[in-house]
Design an enzyme around this catalytic site. Structure first.
Site, PDB file in Angstrom:
ATOM      1  N   HIS A 154      55.173  -5.634  47.876  1.00  0.00           N
ATOM      2  CA  HIS A 154      55.362  -4.110  48.498  1.00  0.00           C
ATOM      3  C   HIS A 154      55.975  -4.258  49.883  1.00  0.00           C
ATOM      4  CE1 HIS A 154      52.469  -2.953  45.144  1.00  0.00           C
ATOM      5  NE2 HIS A 154      52.888  -1.752  45.234  1.00  0.00           N
ATOM      6  N   LYS A 158      52.160  -2.098  53.823  1.00  0.00           N
ATOM      7  CA  LYS A 158      51.202  -1.801  52.791  1.00  0.00           C
ATOM      8  C   LYS A 158      49.871  -2.671  53.410  1.00  0.00           C
ATOM      9  CE  LYS A 158      49.924  -1.537  48.024  1.00  0.00           C
ATOM     10  NZ  LYS A 158      49.519  -0.196  48.303  1.00  0.00           N
TER      11      LYS A 158
END
Length: 262
Positions: A154, A158
């Site tokens: 990600h 995150k």
């Protein structure tokens, strides 16, 4: 009659995508939009903020209660703390809640779902949830003779790791193999030899990656890989809106997930 949908966390990445999806979906209309207390956008119309050329007649508020009261169903993509407030408001106003907020360990969703319909999923993508069904089936067919490795990547902002989606994949494998998920996680941070049937997690963070997931079943002869790559956050927004419509039409108290839709 259109379903009135409220959005909590309207200025976040997902919030803006959801608002745009609500604008284009003929089955729904925006009932209200919530931003954090103190935001400079409080009191402004959401139209220009989400890239619309004109005002939409909906002003951003910091009041979660206000939006729940005026909505048929509410979508939440925020934080654990904010989701807790949403759960309380859902029960108070007896309104269905759809949430994609992750990192919510410690929140007992079942207690709230006994009173109102709640749909929670770590990933609202239809594709990811189809993949989850395929992972369950693969785990049943391949048995526990294969090592399972789950990789996810990600964007660099995150916070939770592994992602909620990766954990859902791991739990699906454990359930299909009839083993305890907590006892069968393999950590790459120790020097122990990997035991039979272990479920390993590998995590990458970088740039603006929306979400890549890969579930691998590996033995000494072959490797089976099941993959999903999110190209645009619209896929999550579209799934969340579909979930809101489904949940509002269902209206039976209980805890649901996107697996109930696909």
């Amino acid at each position: 009659m259109k379903i009135r949908v409220g959005v909590i966390g309207c200025l976040g990445r997902m919030g803006k995508k959801i608002l745009n999806e609500l604008i284009t979906n003929t089955k729904v209309e925006i009932a209200g939009a919530v931003a954090r207390l103190g935001s400079e956008y409080i009191g402004l119309d959401i139209g220009p903020i989400v890239g619309n050329n004109c005002n939409l007649g909906i002003k951003i508020t910091s009041s979660i209660s206000e939006v729940f009261e005026s909505s048929d169903v509410v979508i939440d993509f925020t934080t654990k703390e904010c989701m807790l407030e949403c759960l309380k408001a859902a029960v108070k106003f007896k309104k269905p809640l759809v949430s994609g907020t992750t990192g919510i360990e410690g929140l007992n969703l079942k207690d709230y779902a006994a009173k109102v319909p709640i749909l929670w999923s770590a990933n609202m993508s239809i594709g990811v949830n189809v993949l989850l069904k395929l992972v369950k089936e693969a785990a049943k067919l391949l048995g526990n003779e294969y090592d399972v490795e789950i990789w996810e990547m990600h964007h660099n902002l995150k916070k939770d790791s592994p992602s909620g989606t990766a954990i859902e994949f791991g739990k699906a494998v454990a359930n299909a193999a009839k083993v305890d998920f907590e006892l069968n996680q393999y950590s790459h941070n120790n020097s122990n030899i990997r035991g039979k049937g272990g479920i390993g997690f590998a995590v990458s963070r970088g740039g603006g990656v929306i979400g890549d997931h890969s579930v691998m079943f590996v033995n000494y002869d072959e490797r089976v890989e099941l993959n999903h790559k999110a190209i645009d956050r619209t896929t999550f927004a579209r799934g969340a809106v579909q979930a809101a419509i489904w949940l509002c039409e269902n209206k039976t108290p209980g805890l649901y997930s996107m697996q109930d839709l696909v």
